[in-house]
Design an enzyme around this catalytic site. Structure first.
Site, PDB file in Angstrom:
ATOM      1  N   CYS A 190       0.791  -1.254  -0.046  1.00  0.00           N
ATOM      2  CA  CYS A 190       0.090   0.081   0.193  1.00  0.00           C
ATOM      3  C   CYS A 190       0.950   1.253   0.053  1.00  0.00           C
ATOM      4  CB  CYS A 190      -1.033  -0.238   1.132  1.00  0.00           C
ATOM      5  SG  CYS A 190      -2.329   1.042   1.397  1.00  0.00           S
ATOM      6  N   ASP A 226      -9.448  -3.835  -6.259  1.00  0.00           N
ATOM      7  CA  ASP A 226      -8.917  -3.087  -5.521  1.00  0.00           C
ATOM      8  C   ASP A 226      -9.317  -1.679  -5.835  1.00  0.00           C
ATOM      9  OD1 ASP A 226      -7.339  -1.443  -3.693  1.00  0.00           O
ATOM     10  OD2 ASP A 226      -5.423  -2.663  -4.162  1.00  0.00           O
ATOM     11  N   HIS A 277      -7.963  -5.117  -1.974  1.00  0.00           N
ATOM     12  CA  HIS A 277      -6.743  -4.645  -1.602  1.00  0.00           C
ATOM     13  C   HIS A 277      -6.354  -5.702  -0.200  1.00  0.00           C
ATOM     14  CE1 HIS A 277      -4.137  -1.267  -0.754  1.00  0.00           C
ATOM     15  NE2 HIS A 277      -4.074  -1.213   0.368  1.00  0.00           N
TER      16      HIS A 277
END
Lengths: 177, 362
Positions: free
Chosen positions: B153, B307, B336
């Protein structure tokens, strides 16, 4: 067998009705002023529940529960996609920005006043305020950073001394030869 | 025909009984969850603290194999927002446990939980001060001459910036897992944080930092049906003890939000989301320009099809911009989080990462 296919037909009908509901909802999002959302989604849900109750009255098989779960998942997924599309629009982003701005403007001064009042209260009690603790932790953090920098410098100096020492030892060995 | 009917009826009856048993278990489990809630045990893979700098901690996970790959791996997660125990959720459902079992000398950088005193922390400080010292301490502890970086991330653009700025650093491999790089393609977040609508300066000036409750509200807003879906699935699977245990751990993490320091957030939104400066080569950190074309090491980028935080296109962008010869982009099913936790992750995403990295860690 025929019951199963009728269940599948109903599932298709449900999906179709769901799609119609989504389209209506998405069309509505682009409109200004915003209409009453409940007016749209309540009939949509009622429409969706009709095939389920029809299925329940036709077939008592436990497979119905699986179908019901599938319907529910598809419904949630469809809603998630519709909302995602709606949120990706400029209209929503602008409305969200305005809401945030209003929220920050309203909460900010209130929070500042509350902070002032609680600090005055703590001072009166002879206790450290949050600001004082924050300042102290910042100072500790600064001291930590300084120590780390010194450590790094000492490491550099030690490394330099070590390389110098080995160079001297090498030189000595060569001299002896 | 009569026999067939009788058999069919028996079968339907048996399945109803099975369903009723499940339902009874559901009710019992629901009562247990409501009346005697217990904290799930998370982060159980054995580890040692190697170094700390401010709130940041460097952990080394104890090896689970006789020999480990010579090139250690440093995982750089997101800063703020959520806690890193998602990477080591539970035994059998832990990315870190998987990597350790695959023979990796695994290190985790935990940025820490920030308070008001950290509101001055900047992206510059993370990339030019914290990451270099962590890499240095890792190399000292492992006695290795090279390292692999895995950014997840927000950790991915930070890691990529670090590699681009520190060409002298012995980074052999870089992995971007669901990390946004081209922020123009970052989907919903890009739209909502567009500078025409979102005044980040005002927000940070008012609150100092971004409070955890604020972050929670933001994520709930972005996926309003998430809770409905979560609790529907929980109800459906309440009879299954294994599911409930995993749910408790994941749900604890999913509601454990942490604040983001104010200066960091201002820079993150302004430079990355609103300016998209990283991919444009216009980002300056520590007074130097971050040029992603300076990245020459092996690169793997992993995107997830659905995502909505880092859509695949914004992850893949890193592969297109770096100078690496050995580079690969993989797009997996899921979202995600399903890259890093859950059954799908353990079956697909983790083996993909360990399979790519293993031969490159020799």
């Amino acid at each position: 067998m025929s019951t199963k296919s009728s269940s599948e037909d109903l599932l298709e009908q449900w999906k179709e009705s769901m799609q119609r509901g989504m389209d209506a909802w998405l069309t509505m999002i682009g409109q200004t002023p915003q209409p009453d959302i409940y007016k749209y989604w309540m009939p949509f849900f009622s429409q969706g529940m009709a095939p389920l109750s029809q299925m329940l009255s036709q077939d008592a098989s436990p497979d119905l529960l699986q179908i019901w779960k599938r319907i529910l998942d598809q419904g949630i997924e469809a809603w998630a996609k519709a909302l995602e599309k709606a949120m990706a629009t400029e209209t929503f982003a602008s409305a969200f920005g305005k809401y945030m701005d209003q929220y920050v403007s309203a909460v900010g001064p209130m929070q500042k006043e509350m902070k002032k009042a609680s600090e005055a209260y703590l001072r009166a009690l002879g206790l450290p305020s949050r600001t004082q603790i924050t300042e102290m932790t910042s100072q500790i953090s600064w001291v930590e950073t300084r120590i780390e920098e010194l450590e790094a410098k000492i490491e550099q100096v030690l490394a330099g001394v070590a390389s110098l020492q080995s160079a001297l030892e090498k030189g000595g060995t060569q001299g002896q030869r | 025909m009569a026999q067939w009917n009788a058999d069919a009826q028996q079968e339907i009856l048996r399945r109803w009984q099975e369903e009723m048993t499940r339902h009874t278990k559901r009710v019992a489990k629901a009562m247990e969850l409501g009346l005697r809630p217990s904290e799930p045990q998370v982060g159980q893979t054995p580890r040692d603290l190697i170094y700390r700098k401010g709130k940041a901690r460097l952990y080394r996970y104890r090896p689970a194999t006789e020999t480990v790959h010579p090139v250690p791996l440093l995982m750089v997660p997101n800063l703020g927002i959520s806690r890193p125990y998602i990477f080591d959720l539970q035994p059998g459902n832990s990315f870190i446990e998987h990597m350790v079992k695959q023979g990796f000398d695994f290190y985790l950088l935990d940025w820490g939980v920030f308070g008001e005193e950290d509101n001055g922390l900047t992206v510059d400080h993370c990339v030019v001060a914290i990451l270099p010292i962590m890499v240095k301490k890792l190399l000292q502890a492992s006695e290795a001459s090279a390292v692999s970086l895995l950014g997840y991330c927000m950790g991915a653009p930070l890691s990529a910036s670090y590699v681009a700025l520190h060409q002298e650093s012995p980074v052999r491999n870089l992995i971007n897992m669901a990390g946004p790089i081209d922020f123009e393609q970052a989907g919903l977040f890009s739209t909502l944080m567009d500078k025409r609508h979102f005044d980040v300066e005002k927000l940070v000036d008012t609150f100092g930092g971004v409070p955890a409750d604020f972050i929670r509200a933001g994520f709930k807003l972005l996926k309003p049906t998430a809770d409905l879906s979560t609790y529907t699935n929980l109800w459906w699977n309440l009879w299954n003890d294994h599911y409930v245990e995993s749910f408790k751990a994941l749900n604890t993490w999913a509601n454990d939000y942490t604040p983001i320091p104010g200066c960091f957030f201002k820079q993150w939104v302004g430079d990355f989301y609103q300016g998209n400066r990283l991919i444009k080569g216009e980002l300056h950190l520590g007074g130097r320009r971050v040029d992603l074309t300076n990245i020459h090491c092996s690169l793997l980028a992993v995107g997830a099809e659905t995502d909505y935080i880092s859509p695949p296109a914004c992850v893949k962008a890193l592969v297109d911009v770096v100078a690496s010869q050995d580079k690969e982009y993989v797009e997996l099913h899921g979202g995600h989080i399903s890259l890093i936790a859950g059954r799908k992750a353990s079956k697909v995403a983790w083996p993909e990462v360990s399979g790519w990295l293993g031969p490159r860690s020799q």
